[in-house]
Design a protein around this motif. Structure first.
Motif, PDB file in Angstrom:
ATOM      1  N   ASP A 381      47.773   6.845  80.428  1.00 58.08           N
ATOM      2  CA  ASP A 381      47.699   5.555  79.737  1.00 58.08           C
ATOM      3  C   ASP A 381      47.134   5.716  78.329  1.00 58.08           C
ATOM      4  N   VAL A 382      46.088   6.544  78.186  1.00 60.88           N
ATOM      5  CA  VAL A 382      45.493   6.760  76.862  1.00 60.88           C
ATOM      6  C   VAL A 382      46.501   7.420  75.933  1.00 60.88           C
ATOM      7  N   LYS A 383      47.275   8.359  76.459  1.00 61.78           N
ATOM      8  CA  LYS A 383      48.282   9.024  75.625  1.00 61.78           C
ATOM      9  C   LYS A 383      49.348   8.037  75.159  1.00 61.78           C
ATOM     10  N   ASP A 384      49.740   7.116  76.038  1.00 65.88           N
ATOM     11  CA  ASP A 384      50.710   6.088  75.635  1.00 65.88           C
ATOM     12  C   ASP A 384      50.161   5.244  74.494  1.00 65.88           C
ATOM     13  N   PHE A 385      48.881   4.837  74.588  1.00 66.49           N
ATOM     14  CA  PHE A 385      48.283   4.041  73.516  1.00 66.49           C
ATOM     15  C   PHE A 385      48.358   4.790  72.185  1.00 66.49           C
ATOM     16  N   LEU A 386      47.968   6.058  72.198  1.00 62.43           N
ATOM     17  CA  LEU A 386      47.912   6.834  70.963  1.00 62.43           C
ATOM     18  C   LEU A 386      49.305   7.097  70.406  1.00 62.43           C
ATOM     19  N   GLU A 387      50.277   7.357  71.274  1.00 61.22           N
ATOM     20  CA  GLU A 387      51.639   7.609  70.797  1.00 61.22           C
ATOM     21  C   GLU A 387      52.267   6.375  70.182  1.00 61.22           C
ATOM     22  N   HIS A 388      51.781   5.185  70.542  1.00 60.51           N
ATOM     23  CA  HIS A 388      52.313   3.954  69.951  1.00 60.51           C
ATOM     24  C   HIS A 388      52.050   3.886  68.443  1.00 60.51           C
ATOM     25  N   MET A 389      50.933   4.466  67.989  1.00 59.75           N
ATOM     26  CA  MET A 389      50.534   4.220  66.607  1.00 59.75           C
ATOM     27  C   MET A 389      50.025   5.451  65.871  1.00 59.75           C
ATOM     28  N   SER A 390      50.080   6.634  66.451  1.00 59.10           N
ATOM     29  CA  SER A 390      49.507   7.805  65.798  1.00 59.10           C
ATOM     30  C   SER A 390      50.292   9.058  66.144  1.00 59.10           C
ATOM     31  N   VAL A 391      49.923  10.152  65.455  1.00 63.14           N
ATOM     32  CA  VAL A 391      50.578  11.453  65.639  1.00 63.14           C
ATOM     33  C   VAL A 391      49.488  12.479  65.918  1.00 63.14           C
ATOM     34  N   ALA A 392      49.727  13.338  66.904  1.00 65.34           N
ATOM     35  CA  ALA A 392      48.739  14.360  67.260  1.00 65.34           C
ATOM     36  C   ALA A 392      48.745  15.488  66.232  1.00 65.34           C
ATOM     37  N   ARG A 393      47.559  15.900  65.799  1.00 63.23           N
ATOM     38  CA  ARG A 393      47.380  17.028  64.879  1.00 63.23           C
ATOM     39  C   ARG A 393      46.528  18.087  65.587  1.00 63.23           C
ATOM     40  N   ILE A 394      46.969  19.325  65.513  1.00 64.31           N
ATOM     41  CA  ILE A 394      46.282  20.406  66.217  1.00 64.31           C
ATOM     42  C   ILE A 394      44.872  20.569  65.655  1.00 64.31           C
ATOM     43  N   ASN A 395      43.902  20.649  66.581  1.00 63.58           N
ATOM     44  CA  ASN A 395      42.485  20.877  66.262  1.00 63.58           C
ATOM     45  C   ASN A 395      41.873  19.767  65.405  1.00 63.58           C
ATOM     46  N   LYS A 396      42.517  18.628  65.307  1.00 62.99           N
ATOM     47  CA  LYS A 396      41.977  17.525  64.509  1.00 62.99           C
ATOM     48  C   LYS A 396      41.884  16.225  65.303  1.00 62.99           C
ATOM     49  N   GLY A 397      42.851  15.967  66.130  1.00 61.61           N
ATOM     50  CA  GLY A 397      42.880  14.707  66.863  1.00 61.61           C
ATOM     51  C   GLY A 397      44.188  13.968  66.613  1.00 61.61           C
ATOM     52  N   TRP A 398      44.125  12.664  66.673  1.00 65.90           N
ATOM     53  CA  TRP A 398      45.303  11.800  66.481  1.00 65.90           C
ATOM     54  C   TRP A 398      45.131  11.033  65.170  1.00 65.90           C
ATOM     55  N   GLU A 399      46.130  11.175  64.282  1.00 62.96           N
ATOM     56  CA  GLU A 399      46.096  10.530  62.972  1.00 62.96           C
ATOM     57  C   GLU A 399      47.033   9.331  62.967  1.00 62.96           C
ATOM     58  N   PHE A 400      46.587   8.236  62.355  1.00 62.71           N
ATOM     59  CA  PHE A 400      47.428   7.047  62.241  1.00 62.71           C
ATOM     60  C   PHE A 400      48.746   7.419  61.564  1.00 62.71           C
ATOM     61  N   MET A 401      49.855   6.975  62.137  1.00 61.71           N
ATOM     62  CA  MET A 401      51.152   7.520  61.755  1.00 61.71           C
ATOM     63  C   MET A 401      51.643   7.069  60.372  1.00 61.71           C
ATOM     64  N   LEU A 402      51.126   5.967  59.834  1.00 63.88           N
ATOM     65  CA  LEU A 402      51.607   5.467  58.546  1.00 63.88           C
ATOM     66  C   LEU A 402      50.500   5.538  57.504  1.00 63.88           C
ATOM     67  N   PRO A 403      50.857   5.767  56.232  1.00 64.38           N
ATOM     68  CA  PRO A 403      49.825   5.765  55.177  1.00 64.38           C
ATOM     69  C   PRO A 403      49.296   4.355  54.930  1.00 64.38           C
ATOM     70  N   TYR A 404      48.143   4.312  54.333  1.00 60.63           N
ATOM     71  CA  TYR A 404      47.501   3.041  54.016  1.00 60.63           C
ATOM     72  C   TYR A 404      48.358   2.251  53.015  1.00 60.63           C
ATOM     73  N   ASP A 405      48.697   0.997  53.365  1.00 59.22           N
ATOM     74  CA  ASP A 405      49.580   0.164  52.541  1.00 59.22           C
ATOM     75  C   ASP A 405      48.734  -0.629  51.542  1.00 59.22           C
ATOM     76  N   GLU A 406      48.503  -0.022  50.389  1.00 54.49           N
ATOM     77  CA  GLU A 406      47.659  -0.652  49.379  1.00 54.49           C
ATOM     78  C   GLU A 406      48.356  -1.828  48.716  1.00 54.49           C
TER      79      GLU A 406
END
Length: 681
Positions: A381-406
């Motif tokens: 379930d946690v993996k589903d949540f993260l895959e909805h809005m982020s991308v996994a990065r090796i040795n870093k964690g999960w990064e939000f998939m889109l850049p900040y919309d200034e």
């Protein structure tokens, strides 16, 4: 013509349509018959049918005297199923597996093109089939054997406990009352697999009599396979032209609507999508894409779409994270649904996903282990949540998939401010549910935090602040000029009514926003906390607007305490944030209300602070230890309520009988249980 001459007609056969067994004739397809089983053994065979479901169960006899029959296995199976005792409920009364049950399933949903044919004396008689059923062995006796085994194990584990011990084992029973079922919930329940299985089980079996192949009744029934009238008058269906007859014999294949697979909700062409209302278009797009910048959403909706209407609709199905729109959890997990991985109800899933979304409002990086530790959900379930809005990065964690919309943040500061208020309310709920610690509320600093989308230069901050100040000052100046004539005469008296109210002039106790100050170098959804629309002109409002703010705040506090009677400062701030989120953009309460100003207004509206002696080891926050109560509500229970508050000012935990005795002594009257309950409530 040459082919026809090479293939001459040898014989012409008359074809007749028999109707006597119409809608009564079934074709049974048996499996390969074992050598020890006889299909025509009348004395050991029974049959039953469910007509609506076209479901048949046949019980076939097994020849136990056949040399191919293994007697030891037959005895072992009967012993496992029935045990050592033999009674009327036994499956195998002979203590030997001497019969086999066959259960049917439909071989074809459309049997209109199939018929049974009988050829006799140069005539072909056709009877349409009503169903084609395939019979397969049923192994329900194994389930019965497992049930017997579990019963024996339970009896052995129970030991020699007496009946008195069983009576002493008192269990608490929870009684729940079901809510009224909505039409949408009823439709989902009717279409569920469990409901269909229940309906099928409710249909009663109709027991049949079996007649062997050589029985006189079977001979009589077989005569119905022949057409009863040979005259052309009774067979008008066959008086057709050759092409019509061929069409009747081999109709074109037409798929039934029930056989067509229902297209999933995400299979929609853009042309079909644009025929729907705007709110439905946005909901479908967000539900399938899950994370989307506002510019991409506008491009998918087509040219000519009003951006204001889109903003109004998208806030109903999505929340703002890092300047991008992320679909709400309750849209992905509707009520009365559950997790496909763990079976957790939708309410728990929504809380867990909201926590992940909130973490991304604090930081661009989220650690999966931390989310699992807080939410206590399964890894899938946690993996589903993260895959909805982020991308996994090796040795870093999960990064939000889109850049900040200034760009969106600069163009729509009012939307950003409203979303910020919503996130404050969500954070308050998450803190209560998950008991979040300080390390959970404070974003972690990482090296990747220096990425370009997160940096805002000092000059950009100053420009943004100036633009917001000009915008808010212009609105407030117009309001001031309009009210100047009205407030000139009573300006002095109005100020004396609320002398303790100041706007953002109490630096000693500002409204608690520490949970949001670490994101994006002080950005909350892209809006710097020091640059929001809180200080119109150097932190001061025009004099005419100060009274208006005080009146609005006083109205909110009065209405809130008339509903709740007792509130902690933490709960009052949460309700105030929710109230702000419901107000239109640019409302005067957005000018900034400090904690001290809120507490002073509570005291001015007739409330008192109750100094409850909480234990020293309590884990409550300072705001949760500050308790305020409405002292006089103007009803008949004012005196009782004041006595009760005095009791709780001496002890934070009191027994009910002590309260009832104290109320009777102080008020001079005996209160019944209903009246005490009402005061306590």
């Amino acid at each position: 013509m040459a082919n026809e001459e090479d293939d001459p007609i040898i014989q012409e056969i008359d074809v007749f349509l028999a109707r006597s067994l119409l809608e009564k004739l079934y074709l049974f397809q048996y499996p390969i018959r074992p050598a020890s089983m006889t299909y025509d053994d009348v004395t050991h065979l029974s049959a039953k049918i469910k007509p609506k479901q076209q479901k048949v169960e046949l019980e076939m006899a097994i020849d136990t005297l056949n040399p191919n029959y293994c007697r030891s296995k037959g005895e072992q199976i009967a012993l496992n199923v029935d045990g050592t005792c033999t009674d009327e409920t036994s499956t195998y009364s002979s203590k030997l597996m001497d019969k086999q049950t066959f259960c049917s399933s439909q071989a074809a949903s459309n049997v209109s093109r199939y018929a049974a044919a009988v050829y006799k004396k140069g005539e072909l008689h056709l009877t349409p089939l009503h169903g084609i059923l395939q019979l397969r062995p049923s192994f329900t006796y194994l389930d019965k054997a497992d049930a017997k085994h579990r019963e024996r194990e339970a009896a052995n584990e129970g030991g020699d406990s007496s009946q008195d011990e069983a009576e002493d084992d008192v269990k608490q029973i929870t009684v729940r009352f079901s809510r009224p079922e909505t039409e949408q919930a009823r439709q989902r329940r009717v279409q569920s697999y469990e409901f269909l299985q229940k309906r099928q089980a409710e249909e009663h079996w109709v027991h049949l009599h079996y007649y062997g192949l050589k029985d006189s009744r079977s001979e009589h029934e077989r005569q119905y396979l022949f057409s009863q009238g040979h005259g052309l008058a009774e067979n008008t269906e066959l008086i057709k032209s050759p092409s019509e007859y061929l069409m009747m014999l081999m109709p074109p294949s037409v798929e039934e609507e029930n056989d067509k697979p229902v297209a999933p909700s995400n299979v929609l062409s853009m042309a079909q999508l644009r025929t729907l209302p705007l709110a439905d278009q946005i909901k479908i797009l967000m539900k399938n894409v899950k994370v989307m910048p506002f510019a991409n959403l506008m491009s998918l909706l087509g040219s000519g779409t009003d951006s204001t209407a889109v903003l109004r609709c998208v806030q109903q199905v999505a929340l703002l994270v890092q300047g991008n729109w992320v679909v709400k959890s309750d849209v992905l997990y509707p009520k009365d649904t559950s997790s496909p991985h763990s079976g957790v109800p939708a309410e728990v899933l929504c809380r867990g996903r909201d926590f992940v979304m909130w973490k991304f409002t604090q930081d661009r990086w989220v650690v999966r282990k931390e989310v699992a530790a807080v939410t206590k959900l399964c890894p899938e379930d946690v993996k589903d949540f993260l895959e909805h809005m982020s991308v996994a990065r090796i040795n870093k964690g999960w990064e939000f998939m889109l850049p900040y919309d200034e760009d969106f943040v600069k163009k729509h500061p009012d939307i950003v401010q409203r979303q910020h208020m919503l996130w404050m309310g969500i954070q308050a709920k998450l803190e209560k549910v998950y008991n979040l610690l300080k390390e959970h509320l404070t974003p972690k600093k990482q090296e990747a935090q220096s990425a370009h989308p997160l940096l805002v230069s000092g000059e950009q901050r100053v420009n943004m602040a100036k633009a917001k100040v000009k915008q808010n000052y212009g609105q407030l100046e117009k309001e001031f000029q309009r009210q100047k004539a009205e407030t000139k005469s009573n300006d002095t008296s109005a100020k004396t009514d609320v002398p303790n109210i100041r706007i953002k002039e109490e630096p000693e106790e500002p409204m608690d926003t520490s949970a949001y100050e670490g994101m994006n170098n002080g950005l909350v959804n892209g809006l710097h906390t020091a640059e929001g629309p809180t200080d119109p002109v150097n932190g001061h409002l025009p004099a005419g607007c100060m009274d208006k703010v005080a009146q609005e705040l006083k109205a909110f506090v009065s209405s809130t305490f008339k509903k709740q009677f007792v509130l902690t400062l933490s709960e009052l701030k949460r309700l105030f944030n929710l109230h702000l989120a419901s107000l239109p953009p640019g409302h005067m309460l957005f000018s900034g209300i400090s904690d001290k100003m809120l507490q002073d207004m509570v005291l001015d509206t007739g409330c008192k602070q109750i100094l409850v002696p909480f234990p020293p080891q309590t884990a409550a926050s300072p705001d949760e230890l500050k308790v305020y109560a409405l002292w006089e509500a103007g009803d008949t229970y004012d005196q009782h309520r004041q006595v009760l508050l005095e009791i709780f000012s001496r002890n934070y935990r009191v027994r009910r009988n002590v309260i009832q005795n104290q109320l009777s002594q102080e008020c001079g009257e005996d209160l019944n249980k209903q009246e005490v309950d009402r005061v306590l409530k």
